[in-house]
Design an enzyme around this catalytic site. Structure first.
Site, PDB file in Angstrom:
ATOM      1  N   HIS A 265      80.793   5.019  -1.311  1.00 37.70           N
ATOM      2  CA  HIS A 265      82.102   5.556  -1.655  1.00 37.70           C
ATOM      3  C   HIS A 265      82.954   5.750  -0.405  1.00 37.70           C
ATOM      4  CE1 HIS A 265      84.769   7.903  -4.324  1.00 37.70           C
ATOM      5  NE2 HIS A 265      85.044   8.584  -3.229  1.00 37.70           N
TER       6      HIS A 265
ATOM      7  N   TYR B 236      82.343   1.861   2.101  1.00 36.64           N
ATOM      8  CA  TYR B 236      82.492   0.524   1.529  1.00 36.64           C
ATOM      9  C   TYR B 236      81.505  -0.462   2.146  1.00 36.64           C
ATOM     10  CZ  TYR B 236      86.861   2.139  -0.536  1.00 36.64           C
ATOM     11  OH  TYR B 236      87.798   2.824  -1.280  1.00 36.64           O
TER      12      TYR B 236
ATOM     13  N   HIS C 210      87.804   7.715 -10.799  1.00 36.65           N
ATOM     14  CA  HIS C 210      87.068   8.960 -10.912  1.00 36.65           C
ATOM     15  C   HIS C 210      86.126   8.823 -12.107  1.00 36.65           C
ATOM     16  CE1 HIS C 210      87.127  13.373  -9.622  1.00 36.65           C
ATOM     17  NE2 HIS C 210      86.962  12.634  -8.566  1.00 36.65           N
TER      18      HIS C 210
ATOM     19  N   ASP D  67      96.433  12.044  -1.895  1.00 32.66           N
ATOM     20  CA  ASP D  67      96.537  10.825  -1.079  1.00 32.66           C
ATOM     21  C   ASP D  67      98.003  10.444  -0.838  1.00 32.66           C
ATOM     22  OD1 ASP D  67      93.846  10.313  -0.633  1.00 32.66           O
ATOM     23  OD2 ASP D  67      93.603   9.307  -2.557  1.00 32.66           O
TER      24      ASP D  67
ATOM     25  N   GLU E 114      83.238  19.379  -1.989  1.00 37.30           N
ATOM     26  CA  GLU E 114      84.466  18.661  -2.328  1.00 37.30           C
ATOM     27  C   GLU E 114      85.373  19.523  -3.206  1.00 37.30           C
ATOM     28  OE1 GLU E 114      83.285  14.799  -3.843  1.00 37.30           O
ATOM     29  OE2 GLU E 114      82.065  14.430  -2.075  1.00 37.30           O
ATOM     30  N   SER E 115      85.305  20.828  -3.000  1.00 36.17           N
ATOM     31  CA  SER E 115      86.206  21.718  -3.745  1.00 36.17           C
ATOM     32  C   SER E 115      87.624  21.181  -3.646  1.00 36.17           C
ATOM     33  CB  SER E 115      86.166  23.129  -3.155  1.00 36.17           C
ATOM     34  OG  SER E 115      84.973  23.767  -3.519  1.00 36.17           O
TER      35      SER E 115
ATOM     36  N   GLY F  58      93.865   0.589  -1.725  1.00 39.25           N
ATOM     37  CA  GLY F  58      93.003   0.169  -2.820  1.00 39.25           C
ATOM     38  C   GLY F  58      91.725   0.952  -2.805  1.00 39.25           C
TER      39      GLY F  58
END
Lengths: 773, 271
Positions: A74, A77, A120, A142, A346-347, A572
């Site tokens: 993730h 890559y 997701h 993002d 990852e809160s 992407g």
């Protein structure tokens, strides 16, 4: 635990464990990788061991956890990068302004737009509401961290059949439950943050049953002099963590996303799903954009996969430096978290800002006014290292290039010849009225109004063309959505989605081409010229050569056509390991297309406008039935999957856009699922006007091909009375006149089609709403 | 008064999310709008950022999901305004300055007791509520509204009585209910009904034309004095014809229907 002998707790008032990997056997290394949730291979564990051997010490748990995050598929890559580099990356275009967390493209002389789409999937398969909501949260960040105000959300979704009656594989949730949770998650998050959900799509197929796909895209707008960077300005700066508190939710999200789903994923990995809080996000976005607008920061980046462990290193290294982190200063949701948990959590709703010391007080003031937490937690240093302290104890000290380097694989792949070249078995078809009604009521074609009306697609007051179009409360499907993102300027931005997973399954190369062709068709149908792309490539386990072969071929098709059309892909995402009990998902190259139109007042919608207009087919219909909806619905087998003639697509787009600019086209719709027949039927439904089709002297299968083939690069255009000559002269042999609008029925006398628009509307409108209630 | 002298307070907290388009509506007409956080009005912001409500000529409460609307739509924002600003706000309304609440803003005005406000400027307790839509879900759809006000409401002075306009709706809680069984009748007697949901022929037709099931298709109401307006549909999303849902089917003017509401406000303030 098999490797207990290797663990040593440091005598500290907080939990910290040293792990002696230097003296671990291969078996112990692998047990360690699994039990600690690192998801690393033996080779990778060896590399880590060699690194600490050179450092002359054993690692702490927080260091190993950090590597597990950074080296996950993730984050780095590792399986896909080689292929992406060969086909997708490096399409140069002068309008590309940034390839950061989101891509940034020129909108006009003063403004730019940011775009990105990502997946997701796994969180949504376990916990659909939270998974989808936090998907939206992540993609918004993002875009915000480029300095851009989000102005559109895009949500293409893939599920198993919602009306499934058979028993489900163990651990798999019913598609109807998933659809209802995902739509509610998107609705409650997107609507609350005030960003319109403007485009998307629903794809239904049994092969998505175990592993639904939830892709989330976002587009933002930013004055060109406010585009920011996702890294620090240099050493001696302060890094400020802002937004939500850090908790145990979302631990190991990226490693969970980098493995197949299992029967027990629900129990094992629910903690990997984060909890979303749009009412922290909404002011967080305002505050971040405000400090950027006032030039108080040097860069910002969102905390996504890997949490602090990824963002701190990446922000510093990109500027050639490192950082010292005070982990004890991170605001927590609850007491008692181990340092490694804080480091990889990852809160949601968190951003990291970098700023010069002198600007910190003003930044904190702005955040205070918005009632949003902001805490200086790190300082950048000239060395390319990350050092983490808890109080005064050094608990983490690693070389950044090693940490973020990650492995790179050229995994084996196999490419099988598309089946359709040998087999092409025509299905048994009922009469064409029944065929057309079945196509219109297939869930992949039928109205998505049930979901669309739950999403606010009007907020921000800039929506020019929406997902549903036509008369108020009597609508049909639109193509691209179009917004007017800058007040007082007529220039518009079109947003579309293209994907054909069925084509891609049968012929990945043509599937890649077709998905991009569709994204372009949708834009052009509204008068927007395609300008840039973002993609979310959803495939199976890359360690299986046939899956990787599909991925490679689909990417090759998509990339070759993008290059030919000169469409850059400044952002992407790849999502692999989409497999679950019950099998692998359809290979799904989801493509988001962005287009521009100089004057939104010239935008064209798909609803038929007048009685008596001439109807034209733009593009060539071929006997390309492989993967088509009538083959799937009525049991056809094999068949050629539609390809794309690159030059013909370019020419068709150019001329059709020219015709629209000259006002020769009153409505236009692309031909996709169900072919020409469905395209015309949808235009009739949206415009509440009938049509009479005359496809020339053909019959039998040729007529079925003309009506139902899904050949690419085709549109139906309505040309008003008196403009036919001008239109035909401009378009030349690209167009064929196929009929005339008018009346209350869709009639194709030779084909035996004779259907009331009202009946078609009913069959198209009802299916999804009936099932979902 | 020149348009640029008209100062508009577009009030927000976390979750307010239609402030940009509300700001734009006034900006287009040449006014001087400002997006103001509640913390700037109640002394919680750094000194340079502090503001005072009395300096403004118009108060606009935009749409959104203030504080998440996790309790009852608008309840938290209303409670915070009430505790910090009720004296200033009552004075503001009694000075006949316009107050407009759109969607979540309407819900806040009702929670605040500024609407329907039969007895006094600001009732001590809410006397009505905007209840969950009959469909039990969020509905985003264009809605047609008929101006049914007989002249009391300052916000529709630019819209002839009986005219039908299009403002989009997008809400989950828009059904105006009260313990008072005569709510609609009293509103009507006082000329407090401003907009009703209608169909394309201007007739009251029920769902989906009325997206929430509001009794007698009431979409927007004002206070007895006519200077506080609350409505569920969003005029600020229809400033230009090209954000109307069916503009591609033909149109007569480039201005959107919603602008008339903001023009009416400007007329009133400028006198």
């Amino acid at each position: 635990m098999a490797y207990d002998r290797l663990l040593r707790k440091r005598p500290l008032p907080f939990p910290l464990t040293e792990v002696d990997i230097l003296s671990a056997s291969d078996d112990e290394l692998m047990t360690m990788s699994r039990d600690m949730g690192l998801s690393m291979s033996l080779d990778e564990m060896h590399t880590v061991r060699d690194y600490f051997h050179k450092e002359g010490r054993v690692p702490t748990d927080i260091e190993l956890q950090s590597l597990g995050q950074a080296w996950s598929e993730h984050c780095c890559y590792k399986s896909s990068r080689v292929i992406l580099k060969e086909f997708l990356l490096g399409i140069e275009h002068p309008d590309v302004l940034s390839r950061g967390d989101a891509g940034v493209m020129v909108f006009d002389d003063d403004y730019a737009y940011a775009l990105r789409i990502e997946s997701h999937n796994h969180p949504s398969a376990i916990e659909p509401y939270g998974g989808a909501a936090t998907g939206i949260g992540g993609i918004l960040r993002d875009v915000v961290c480029m300095g851009a105000q989000p102005v559109a959300l895009i949500d293409p979704l893939c599920f198993g059949p919602v009306d499934r009656k058979e028993e489900l594989p163990p651990g798999v949730k019913h598609p109807r439950y998933l659809v209802s949770g995902v739509v509610a998650g998107i609705r409650d998050y997107g609507n609350r943050v005030g960003v319109p959900t403007l485009s998307g799509g629903f794809f239904f197929d049994p092969r998505y049953t175990g592993n639904c796909l939830v892709n989330v895209g976002c587009v933002g707008i930013v004055p060109r002099d406010e585009i920011t960077q996702n890294f620090v300005g240099g050493p001696g700066e302060v890094m400020i963590l802002c937004g939500g508190r850090t908790g145990r939710d979302g631990i190991h999200g990226v490693t969970f996303a980098s493995a197949e789903l299992k029967e027990t994923s629900d129990e094992d990995s629910r903690g990997a799903v984060q909890l979303g809080d749009p009412i922290t996000k909404e002011p967080l976005m305002h505050a971040c954009l405000e400090v950027n607008r006032r030039k108080l920061i040097t860069g910002m980046k969102d905390l996504g996969g890997g949490g602090l462990s990824c963002v701190v290193g990446e922000m510093a290294l990109e500027a050639g430096c490192g950082s010292e982190v005070r982990l004890d200063r991170v605001p927590l949701k609850e007491e008692g978290l181990a340092p490694w948990e804080i480091w990889v959590s990852e809160s949601q709703e968190r951003m990291m800002l970098a700023a010069k010391e002198e600007n910190v007080p003003e930044i904190l003031d702005i955040f205070r006014t918005w009632d949003v937490l902001a805490t200086p937690v790190a300082r950048t240093i000239p060395q390319k290292r990350t050092r983490v302290f808890w109080d005064d104890e050094l608990i983490f000290d690693m070389d950044l290039e090693f940490l973020t380097g990650g492995p790179l694989y050229c995994r084996p792949h196999t490419v099988s010849k598309p089946e359709g070249l040998e087999v092409d078995e025509w299905p048994e078809l009922p009469d064409r009225n029944r065929v057309l009604l079945s196509l219109l009521s297939d869930l992949n074609v039928a109205s998505k109004e049930w979901a669309i009306r739950q999403y606010d697609h009007e907020v921000r007051g800039a929506t020019v063309l929406r997902p549903l179009t036509g008369h108020i409360n009597r609508v049909g499907p639109g193509d691209a959505s179009v917004i007017q993102p800058v007040l007082g300027r007529w220039k518009g931005l079109g947003i579309s989605v293209g994907c054909n997973p069925w084509f891609t399954a049968l012929d990945p190369y043509n599937g890649g081409l077709s998905s991009l062709d569709e994204a372009c068709r949708n834009l052009v149908a509204t008068g927007c010229r395609p300008h840039s792309l973002s993609n979310c490539l959803n495939f199976g386990n890359p360690e299986k050569p046939d899956r990787l072969g599909q991925f490679r071929e689909a990417v090759r098709g998509f990339g070759e056509l993008a290059r030919h059309l000169n469409l850059p892909i400044p952002s992407g995402n790849v999502s692999l390991y989409n497999e679950a009990p019950g099998g692998v998902v359809l290979p799904t190259p989801m493509i988001m297309g962005l287009g521009r139109i100089d004057d939104v007042r010239k935008a064209v919608s798909s609803d038929m406008k007048h009685e008596g207009s001439a109807l034209y087919l733009v593009g060539k219909t071929k006997k390309e039935m492989g993967g088509s909806l009538i083959y799937r619905l009525f049991g056809g087998k094999g068949g050629q999957v539609p390809g794309v003639e690159f030059d013909r697509l370019s020419l068709s787009m150019n001329l059709l856009l020219k015709a629209m600019d000259k006002g020769l086209v009153r409505s236009c719709h692309d031909c996709s699922d169900g072919g020409l027949a469905v395209a015309v039927a949808e235009m009739c439904i949206a415009g509440d006007i009938g049509a009479e089709l005359n496809l020339g002297p053909i019959s039998g299968k040729d007529l079925d091909v003309a009506l139902f083939s899904e050949s690419n690069s085709r549109w139906v255009a309505e040309v008003p009375v008196g403009k036919e000559g001008e239109f035909e002269t401009l378009m030349g042999d690209l167009v064929q006149r196929i009929g005339r609008s008018g009346g209350t029925k869709l009639i194709a006398p030779v084909a035996g089609i004779d259907l009331k628009v009202e009946e078609m509307r009913q069959r198209w409108s009802e299916p999804l709403a009936k099932i979902m209630g | 008064m020149r348009p640029e002298d008209v100062k508009v307070c577009v009030l927000r907290i976390e979750g307010t999310n239609c402030e940009d388009e509300t700001f734009n509506a006034f900006k287009i007409l040449g006014a001087d709008p400002e997006k103001v956080h509640l913390n700037q009005l109640d002394g919680h912001a750094p000194e340079l950022m502090q503001r005072s409500l009395e300096d403004y000529d118009v108060l606009a409460l935009p749409g959104g999901f203030s504080a998440g609307d996790y309790i009852r739509a608008g309840a938290i924002f209303a409670a915070r305004i009430r505790s910090a600003l009720s004296v200033d706000l009552t004075r503001f309304v009694e000075q006949e300055k316009p107050v407009i609440g759109i969607c979540n803003g309407f819900q806040i005005l009702v929670e605040l007791g500024l609407l329907p406000a039969f007895e006094e400027t600001m009732s001590p307790m809410p006397t009505a509520a905007l209840f969950t839509n009959d469909s039990a879900r969020f509905e985003c759809r264009p809605t047609l509204l008929r101006n049914d006000n007989r002249g009391n409401c300052l916000f529709t002075s630019r819209i002839p009585k009986g005219e039908v306009v299009m403002f989009p709706s997008a809400h989950a809680e828009g059904k105006l209910l009260s313990m008072d069984p005569d709510l609609v009748e009293r509103l009507d007697d006082n000329d407090q009904i401003v907009f009703r949901y209608v169909d394309q022929d201007g007739e009251q037709s029920g769902y989906p034309w009325n997206p929430n099931g509001s009794p007698d298709d009431v979409a927007g109401i004002c206070n007895p004095a006519g200077n506080v307006l609350g409505l569920m549909p969003h005029p600020e999303r229809a400033l230009s014809r090209f954000t109307h849902p069916d503009w591609t089917r033909g149109y007569e003017k480039e201005e959107g229907d919603g602008l008339a509401v903001f023009r009416s406000i400007m007329d009133h303030v400028r006198g």
